[in-house]
Motif scaffolding. Structure first.
Motif, PDB file in Angstrom:
ATOM      1  N   THR A 237      28.178  23.307  76.191  1.00 50.59           N
ATOM      2  CA  THR A 237      29.023  22.399  75.709  1.00 50.59           C
ATOM      3  C   THR A 237      28.647  21.034  76.395  1.00 50.59           C
ATOM      4  OG1 THR A 237      30.872  23.840  75.116  1.00 50.59           O
ATOM      5  CG2 THR A 237      31.199  21.334  75.300  1.00 50.59           C
ATOM      6  N   LEU A 238      28.474  21.020  77.707  1.00 50.15           N
ATOM      7  CA  LEU A 238      28.134  19.853  78.527  1.00 50.15           C
ATOM      8  C   LEU A 238      26.953  19.355  78.412  1.00 50.15           C
ATOM      9  CD1 LEU A 238      29.682  20.600  82.343  1.00 50.15           C
ATOM     10  CD2 LEU A 238      30.501  18.698  80.427  1.00 50.15           C
ATOM     11  N   MET A 239      26.134  20.314  77.950  1.00 55.56           N
ATOM     12  CA  MET A 239      24.383  19.958  77.634  1.00 55.56           C
ATOM     13  C   MET A 239      24.456  19.156  76.321  1.00 55.56           C
ATOM     14  SD  MET A 239      22.301  20.739  80.010  1.00 55.56           S
ATOM     15  CE  MET A 239      20.827  20.708  79.244  1.00 55.56           C
ATOM     16  N   GLU A 240      25.409  19.790  75.343  1.00 52.78           N
ATOM     17  CA  GLU A 240      25.319  19.066  73.856  1.00 52.78           C
ATOM     18  C   GLU A 240      25.794  17.592  74.078  1.00 52.78           C
ATOM     19  OE1 GLU A 240      27.664  21.827  71.271  1.00 52.78           O
ATOM     20  OE2 GLU A 240      26.062  23.128  71.702  1.00 52.78           O
ATOM     21  N   GLU A 241      26.891  17.550  74.888  1.00 50.94           N
ATOM     22  CA  GLU A 241      27.601  16.039  75.186  1.00 50.94           C
ATOM     23  C   GLU A 241      26.684  15.300  75.840  1.00 50.94           C
ATOM     24  OE1 GLU A 241      31.120  16.874  77.459  1.00 50.94           O
ATOM     25  OE2 GLU A 241      32.126  17.805  75.768  1.00 50.94           O
ATOM     26  N   TYR A 242      25.815  15.782  76.883  1.00 55.92           N
ATOM     27  CA  TYR A 242      24.745  14.954  77.418  1.00 55.92           C
ATOM     28  C   TYR A 242      23.777  14.435  76.595  1.00 55.92           C
ATOM     29  CZ  TYR A 242      21.084  13.355  80.656  1.00 55.92           C
ATOM     30  OH  TYR A 242      20.350  12.438  81.144  1.00 55.92           O
ATOM     31  N   ILE A 243      23.153  15.183  75.598  1.00 51.57           N
ATOM     32  CA  ILE A 243      22.058  15.003  74.788  1.00 51.57           C
ATOM     33  C   ILE A 243      22.773  13.977  73.779  1.00 51.57           C
ATOM     34  CG2 ILE A 243      20.785  15.827  72.560  1.00 51.57           C
ATOM     35  CD1 ILE A 243      20.656  18.446  74.416  1.00 51.57           C
ATOM     36  N   GLU A 244      23.952  14.145  73.317  1.00 39.79           N
ATOM     37  CA  GLU A 244      24.477  13.149  72.306  1.00 39.79           C
ATOM     38  C   GLU A 244      24.777  11.613  73.011  1.00 39.79           C
ATOM     39  OE1 GLU A 244      28.125  15.102  70.970  1.00 39.79           O
ATOM     40  OE2 GLU A 244      27.163  16.186  69.428  1.00 39.79           O
ATOM     41  N   ALA A 245      25.336  11.849  74.343  1.00 47.92           N
ATOM     42  CA  ALA A 245      25.469  10.630  75.076  1.00 47.92           C
ATOM     43  C   ALA A 245      24.015   9.947  75.342  1.00 47.92           C
ATOM     44  CB  ALA A 245      26.242  10.933  76.324  1.00 47.92           C
ATOM     45  N   SER A 246      23.052  10.513  75.521  1.00 49.13           N
ATOM     46  CA  SER A 246      21.721  10.033  75.777  1.00 49.13           C
ATOM     47  C   SER A 246      21.156   9.543  74.512  1.00 49.13           C
ATOM     48  CB  SER A 246      20.762  11.208  76.543  1.00 49.13           C
ATOM     49  OG  SER A 246      19.391  10.794  76.409  1.00 49.13           O
ATOM     50  N   LEU A 247      21.327  10.252  73.531  1.00 53.53           N
ATOM     51  CA  LEU A 247      20.781   9.806  72.249  1.00 53.53           C
ATOM     52  C   LEU A 247      21.472   8.517  71.832  1.00 53.53           C
ATOM     53  CD1 LEU A 247      18.963  10.324  69.691  1.00 53.53           C
ATOM     54  CD2 LEU A 247      20.801  11.597  68.516  1.00 53.53           C
TER      55      LEU A 247
END
Length: 782
Positions: A457-467
């Protein structure tokens, strides 16, 4: 000298000179000079006298010829004299009569002359007044325009006065005074224009923020982008369609430009304007960081720069020669330089991710706005790429705290899921890669703990935040994908890797928690390829694309698993050491015992139970941990038995140690971990088993015959001799065993033991490179 004495040549020359004198109408100096140079003064004088005499004779002859005519003429003149006297008398009478009759006429004539002179003077005066009245009117109009501050009209009037009206009346003193005042008046108008220019520059500096803010709103509306800017630019302005001319009165700058154009100093004015704008640019473009900069401070800074260039662009297209593309490019280069310094300040400043994201949105809108005004903003997008790295670093710091929070909240126990919906909510993108065969029915216990879905979940949130940051950076789809994958790799290799390593190394963790962490890491690695799919779904770049880069950071899970494996070994060996600290061997005891030591039984029971929890571990990790534990137990037992501080040992004590070794061998044969090879557990204890058997069964001949220093599995003769000496009575040198396997008397046994010891010592001295007990222990450790 007489004429007969002169030669013909001299005479001819003198006659020639006389002819020249008679015919010459110019100066006679050359002729006289020739006479004196030739020395002919006397001859010339004689000849001249003769010529005079000859001419006198000719005159007398001529006069005699015309004498009678002369007499007749004189008589005629005498007659005319009488007639002249009569005429003179008549004329005098007529003159007297004329004077008497013309007195009145003369008086009238003088009056007429005076009147005509006055009339002429009046005409000249009228003509002069006609010439002066327009000049005076223009001068009056000039004063009115100056009073009304219409300096552009005033400067035009000055030009007309100077070049059209004043030259015809230049002879008048007042015209001279006016001519002298014209340069002063022109200079006054120039100074007033400069003041107007300063006021205009002050006004545009004050209005730049408002103009820039409106331009950025307009750009956002034209681009029709999905950038959320309300919280950055503030409330939307009502008159967003207004242009810079609606916010600012450009009349002063236009008027100044026209004034300087008329006086022929347009280029000087343009240079002065550019110089003043450069000074303003230095103040506007220079970012002065504050202790607590807010997004509003950054917004005001960028809006002022936008307003600055909007004004320059307006003047570029509404004037000729005042602002040029070259001057705008120079000012833009200065702005880029200051923005580069700002980028360095931002990179060195600690900001939260949301602050950096707001700054990115502001910079994107800034680039889009100025790009619409024909400025090259490609360098600014490169600055945004640098800021993206700063944003990712800040995100990673924040995610590091989040990872640690997840680690702290996890119970490190298998996760129980009650429904498929709950499983989908927990696993997110990893749900589709789960092995559904392992989930027969709900509720189900998953091998991993809640840490695994939380990490995903944190990885998905990070990818979205990075995007969020990577979009709108003027990058292609592939470049955006590369940026997101690069930052995700950094999160994996730097942040998550270090957090997991730190977690595993924490001393407060127990073995079961480290085992669960290892299991979690295995499943994180197993399901990690879902992150590839998730990144592609967000960036739109397919995983199979040759341009898409792999998430090589996923390989870091191997390092984590290796560290977890090492920590499992450490925890097992520490626990084994704790059990061995409870061992209390009495080497001189005579109390017979038919079962292993309590510590050995407890230790093996503990290992049995722990190894049962290794079922979800990777087989290589579980087998490795089991083999490491067995090796450590064997080494500890061997080390205890070979301890050089032991000086005496009874047969009973040897039997007790034999029971412990046998218990360990039984443990090894029971396959405590599925897949472990028994031989790998028995090899470490083999040396100790050989020594015990050799002593118990007195099988020394075979050892002596087959001993070789190259055999690392064999005990050294010196060590074996010292072990055998433990069984001798130090006082009477008798064998301390009460019973031995061979049916011989104590004396024979004592002699046999002494013989064996001597042979062993002889074997030690004749064998180079024999191992010491310390060397042997080191070999066993390997």
């Amino acid at each position: 000298m007489t004429g007969d004495e002169m030669t013909d040549t001299v005479k001819t020359h003198i006659n020639h000179l006389l002819s020249e004198l008679e015919s010459s109408e110019t100066q006679i100096t050359p002729t006289v000079h020739a006479i004196y140079e030739g020395g002919f003064e006397q001859q010339f004088s004689d000849c001249l006298t003769e010529r005079i005499s000859s001419l006198d004779k000719d005159i007398e002859v001529m006069c005699s010829y015309h004498y009678q005519g002369f007499i007749d003429c004189v008589n005629e003149l005498l007659k005319v004299q009488t007639m002249v006297k009569e005429l003179q008398s008549d004329i005098c009478d007529f003159d007297d009569m004329l004077h008497a009759n013309s007195t009145e006429i003369l008086e009238s004539h003088e009056s007429l002359i005076s009147q005509r002179l006055e009339l002429k003077n009046m005409a000249l005066t009228i003509q002069a007044i006609k010439l002066c009245i327009p000049v005076l009117d223009m001068y009056q109009k000039l004063q009115e325009e100056l009073h009304n501050k219409n300096y552009y009209s005033a400067i035009k009037i000055l030009g007309h006065l100077e070049h059209t009206y004043l030259p015809p009346i230049a002879s008048y003193s007042f015209a001279s005074i006016m001519s002298q005042q014209i340069p002063k008046t022109r200079q006054t108008i120039k100074e007033i224009s400069r003041c107007d220019l300063k006021d205009f520059l002050k006004t545009i500096r004050e209005k730049s923020l408002e103009i820039g803010l409106n331009a950025m709103w307009q750009s956002h509306q034209i681009m029709n982008t999905d950038i959320p800017i309300e919280h950055i630019l503030g409330r939307r302005q009502k008159n967003i369609e207004d242009g810079p001319l609606d916010f600012l009165n450009f009349a002063p700058i236009y008027r100044c430009l026209h004034i300087y154009s008329i006086i022929g100093e347009k280029e000087a004015f343009a240079r002065e304007y550019l110089s003043d704008r450069r000074k303003q640019a230095d103040l506007t473009f220079k970012f002065v960081p504050k202790a607590t900069d807010t997004i509003q401070d950054n917004r005001d800074y960028f809006c002022k720069i936008v307003g600055f260039f909007v004004i320059e662009n307006t003047l570029l297209h509404t004037t000729q020669g005042l602002v040029t593309h070259t001057s705008v490019d120079e000012l833009w280069s200065l702005a880029l330089s200051c923005l580069g310094d700002l980028d360095q300040q931002l990179l060195n400043k600690e900001d939260k991710p949301q602050q950096l994201l707001d700054l990115k949105l502001l910079l994107v809108l800034f680039c889009q706005t100025l790009g619409g005004y024909e400025l090259n903003v490609s360098k600014l997008y490169r600055l945004l790429i640098n800021l993206y790295q700063k944003y990712c670093d800040s995100l990673q710091s924040q995610w590091k705290r989040k990872f640690k929070e997840v680690f702290g909240k996890d119970n490190y126990s298998p996760l129980t899921v009650d429904s498929d919906l709950q499983l989908q909510q927990l696993m997110g993108c990893a749900y589709h890669v789960l092995d559904k065969a392992d989930i027969a029915k709900f509720p189900v216990n998953l091998p991993f703990s809640k840490l695994v879905p939380d990490i995903f979940t944190l990885m998905e949130e990070y990818i979205e935040a990075s995007l969020q940051f990577a979009t709108h950076l003027d990058l292609s789809q592939t470049e955006v994908d590369d940026l997101v994958r690069k930052s995700t790799n950094e999160l994996l290799t730097k942040t998550l890797n270090s957090c997991l390593i730190e977690l595993i190394k924490e001393r407060k963790l127990v073995l079961s928690q480290i085992v669960q962490i290892s299991i979690n890491t295995s499943y994180l690695q197993r399901y990690s390829h879902c992150m590839e799919t998730f990144v592609s779904s967000k960036t739109g770049c397919t995983v199979t694309s040759t341009q898409a880069k792999d998430l090589y950071g996923l390989k870091m899970f191997d390092n984590v698993k290796e560290e977890a494996k090492r920590q499992i070994h450490v925890k097992l060996t520490e626990k084994i050491d704790e059990f061995f600290e409870l061992s209390r061997y009495n080497w001189t005891t005579t109390e017979v015992r038919e079962y292993p030591s309590d510590y050995m039984t407890d230790m093996l029971t503990y290992l049995y139970n722990k190894f049962k929890t290794f079922t979800q571990l990777e087989q290589s990790v579980a087998c490795g941990a089991c083999e490491e534990a067995g090796k450590h137990i064997a080494n500890k037992l061997t080390e205890i038995f070979l301890d050089p501080s032991i000086t005496q040992m009874s047969r009973t004590a040897l039997d007790i140690l034999d029971q412990d070794v046998t218990a360990y061998e039984g443990f090894s044969l029971d396959e405590p971990v599925k897949g472990v090879k028994n031989i790998n557990l028995l090899i470490p204890i083999q040396l100790l088993r050989n020594i015990i058997n050799m002593i118990k069964f007195s099988d020394f001949d075979k050892y002596i015959a087959e001993y070789s220093p190259r055999n690392s599995q064999a005990v050294s003769p010196d060590t074996l001799a010292r072990i055998l000496e433990r069984f001798l009575d130090k006082d009477n040198k008798k064998f301390s065993f009460k019973s031995f396997s061979m049916n011989k008397g104590d004396k024979e046994l004592h002699q046999l033991l002494e013989t064996v010891i001597k042979k062993l010592k002889t074997l030690e001295t004749t064998t180079p490179g024999a191992s010491t007990p310390t060397m042997m222990i080191r070999k066993l450790t390997r």
